[in-house]
Design an enzyme around this catalytic site. Structure first.
Site, PDB file in Angstrom:
ATOM      1  N   ALA A 149       0.841  -1.203   0.000  1.00 58.52           N
ATOM      2  CA  ALA A 149       0.000   0.000   0.000  1.00 58.52           C
ATOM      3  C   ALA A 149       0.874   1.251   0.000  1.00 58.52           C
ATOM      4  O   ALA A 149       0.494   2.272  -0.559  1.00 58.52           O
ATOM      5  CB  ALA A 149      -0.937   0.011   1.198  1.00 58.52           C
ATOM      6  N   THR A 150       2.032   1.166   0.617  1.00 59.33           N
ATOM      7  CA  THR A 150       2.960   2.306   0.577  1.00 59.33           C
ATOM      8  C   THR A 150       3.298   2.654  -0.868  1.00 59.33           C
ATOM      9  O   THR A 150       3.232   3.817  -1.273  1.00 59.33           O
ATOM     10  CB  THR A 150       4.255   1.977   1.354  1.00 59.33           C
ATOM     11  OG1 THR A 150       3.930   1.727   2.716  1.00 59.33           O
ATOM     12  CG2 THR A 150       5.254   3.118   1.265  1.00 59.33           C
ATOM     13  N   GLN A 194      -6.729  -0.534   5.413  1.00 61.97           N
ATOM     14  CA  GLN A 194      -7.416  -1.127   6.567  1.00 61.97           C
ATOM     15  C   GLN A 194      -8.867  -1.473   6.253  1.00 61.97           C
ATOM     16  O   GLN A 194      -9.519  -2.145   7.053  1.00 61.97           O
ATOM     17  CB  GLN A 194      -7.397  -0.145   7.755  1.00 61.97           C
ATOM     18  CG  GLN A 194      -6.034   0.167   8.303  1.00 61.97           C
ATOM     19  CD  GLN A 194      -5.406  -0.985   9.091  1.00 61.97           C
ATOM     20  OE1 GLN A 194      -6.089  -1.946   9.471  1.00 61.97           O
ATOM     21  NE2 GLN A 194      -4.112  -0.912   9.321  1.00 61.97           N
ATOM     22  N   GLY A 203      -2.006  -6.571   0.990  1.00 59.55           N
ATOM     23  CA  GLY A 203      -2.360  -7.954   1.333  1.00 59.55           C
ATOM     24  C   GLY A 203      -2.236  -8.278   2.807  1.00 59.55           C
ATOM     25  O   GLY A 203      -3.079  -8.987   3.372  1.00 59.55           O
ATOM     26  N   CYS A 215       8.341   5.706  18.196  1.00 59.71           N
ATOM     27  CA  CYS A 215       9.723   6.143  18.329  1.00 59.71           C
ATOM     28  C   CYS A 215      10.166   6.757  17.012  1.00 59.71           C
ATOM     29  O   CYS A 215      10.195   6.098  15.985  1.00 59.71           O
ATOM     30  CB  CYS A 215      10.634   4.977  18.664  1.00 59.71           C
ATOM     31  SG  CYS A 215      10.553   4.522  20.377  1.00 59.71           S
TER      32      CYS A 215
HETATM   33  C1  LIG Z   1      -0.457  -0.695   6.721  1.00 61.65           C
HETATM   34  C2  LIG Z   1      -0.933   0.555   6.093  1.00 61.65           C
HETATM   35  C3  LIG Z   1      -0.233   1.140   5.031  1.00 61.65           C
HETATM   36  C4  LIG Z   1       1.068   0.572   4.514  1.00 61.65           C
HETATM   37  O1  LIG Z   1       0.847  -0.631   3.867  1.00 61.65           O
HETATM   38  P1  LIG Z   1       2.090  -1.525   3.410  1.00 61.65           P
HETATM   39  O2  LIG Z   1       1.494  -2.514   2.494  1.00 61.65           O
HETATM   40  O3  LIG Z   1       2.618  -2.121   4.678  1.00 61.65           O
HETATM   41  O4  LIG Z   1       3.059  -0.634   2.767  1.00 61.65           O
HETATM   42  C5  LIG Z   1      -0.742   2.282   4.463  1.00 61.65           C
HETATM   43  N1  LIG Z   1      -1.870   2.830   4.912  1.00 61.65           N
HETATM   44  C6  LIG Z   1      -2.576   2.308   5.929  1.00 61.65           C
HETATM   45  C7  LIG Z   1      -3.834   2.953   6.364  1.00 61.65           C
HETATM   46  C8  LIG Z   1      -2.119   1.151   6.555  1.00 61.65           C
HETATM   47  O5  LIG Z   1      -2.800   0.651   7.562  1.00 61.65           O
END
Ligand SMILES: *Cc1c(COP(=O)(O)O)cnc(C)c1O
Length: 386
Positions: free
Chosen positions: A73-74, A181, A202, A328
């Protein structure tokens, strides 16, 4: 010694056995490159990717061509935000987002500011919800993109996506939502909600880490994004790199299961969450963070008065794996930017806990967790003469 009870399902989830089972043949047997068009190995992999792509498209009501596989998602957020900014900078250079977004949205926005874009970081209301009037006032003729998350990763608050989408469409700004989420937990419909770009991942829905998706609208209106990864022209040029077949198969299976079980699992999680909250609330001076109803069913975020946050976490750690309301950053502890945006005072934010209840948690576990949390809080309050 037993391991602590895992209650950090907003951070990541275990892979569902059914997902793993679906993936396994694609490592050793059907290992072909989906881009190999000249032989059966490639066709097998391509067929599996096609099935997964369609499952994900059906889950959010788009077409298979609008699904772009990424690593996370990043990456999807970066591709959406930087990709739109780069493709539309001659049309406008203003972006609107929320102060409570994940860093994977905030940081690309800050990066774009350095390049000359202007970003409005809208405050949220005390309950974590966007103020739609303030949002409408913040929109400008040169606003090209609005990025507002579907569900928050700390407080679980669900934003009014359809209302936001309606406003964006009316005012001619693209609407991106980070649904990391939300996918598989609440209904998402990119047509009804007028969403133009959407990020998913995922590893928050029982698929492995290392796979994500960016949905990119193709018509009414067509969204163009500038690629951030150049190479073999995969994913219609938007994201090059050989497709990670096993992960894609896993994500497809995970989405299928989550959609299938969304209603029953949602009400099960909600009753576990409510049980935990009811039990803990009895001891008093514990505050619920975020909107009480417009939130993910498995999320409980609370602040505990009269205890030291670090001591509380240390006391809980042998029994449960939960997250605190602080992070942190470069060796010093800072309160979470999300809790800060809700106006929660620092000392309460430091003594905050995020419980993320998931598919493999049971009622027995919630009983154990609430008992231990209550004893820990009460003894800390006694020591602190609170
Ligand atoms: C976990 C999360 C991300 C990052 O997702 P990754 O797949 O770990 O990069 C981005 N946005 C939200 C809201 C998340 O909970």
């Amino acid at each position: 010694m037993q391991r602590p009870i895992y209650l950090d399902n907003h951070a990541t989830t275990a892979v569902d056995e059914r997902v793993l089972e679906a993936m396994l043949p694609y490592f050793t047997q059907h290992f072909g490159n989906p881009a190999s068009i000249n032989h059966q190995y490639g066709w097998e992999a391509e067929a599996a990717v096609k099935v997964a792509r369609q499952i994900i498209a059906d889950a959010i009501n788009c077409t298979a061509e609008e699904i772009v596989f990424t690593s996370s998602a990043t990456e999807a957020n970066n591709l959406a935000i930087k990709g739109v900014a780069e493709a539309y900078f001659s049309k406008g250079r203003h972006i609107i987002t929320l102060q409570t977004e994940h860093n994977a949205v905030l940081d690309p926005c800050e990066y774009l500011e350095k390049l000359g874009f202007e970003v409005t970081y809208l405050p949220v209301q005390q309950d974590g919800l966007v103020d739609l009037d303030a949002f409408e006032k913040a929109l400008r003729p040169d606003t090209i993109l609005v990025s507002m998350m579907a569900a928050n990763n700390e407080i679980g608050v669900i934003q009014p996506l359809a209302e936001i989408g309606e406003i964006c469409r009316e005012r001619g700004a693209f609407f991106h939502t980070d649904a990391a989420q939300a996918i598989g937990k609440i209904p998402l419909d990119v047509q009804a909600m007028k969403i133009d770009l959407m990020s998913i991942t995922g590893h928050k829905i029982y698929a492995p880490k290392g796979i994500g998706v960016l949905y990119v609208r193709r018509r009414n209106p067509r969204v163009q994004i500038a690629a951030q990864m150049h190479g073999g022209g995969h994913e219609r040029g938007m994201r090059s790199g050989t497709l990670y077949t096993p992960q894609i198969v896993g994500l497809g299976k995970a989405v299928e299961l989550a959609i299938l079980e969304m209603e029953s699992e949602g009400s099960r999680l909600k009753s576990l969450r409510d049980l935990l909250w009811e039990k803990m609330a009895i001891i008093g001076d514990i505050f619920l963070n975020g909107h009480p109803e417009k939130r993910l069913p498995g999320n409980l975020n609370i602040s505990v008065a009269g205890v030291d946050g670090q001591a509380l976490l240390l006391g809980l750690q042998p029994v449960m794996a939960v997250s605190s309301g602080s992070a942190c950053t470069s060796a010093k502890i800072a309160p979470s930017h999300v809790l800060k945006a809700l106006g929660i005072p620092d000392e309460l934010a430091f003594a905050s806990l995020r419980f993320g209840i998931g598919r493999f948690n049971t009622k027995e576990e919630i009983e154990i967790v609430s008992k231990h949390a209550i004893t820990t809080i009460q003894s800390l309050r006694k020591v602190g003469k609170w």
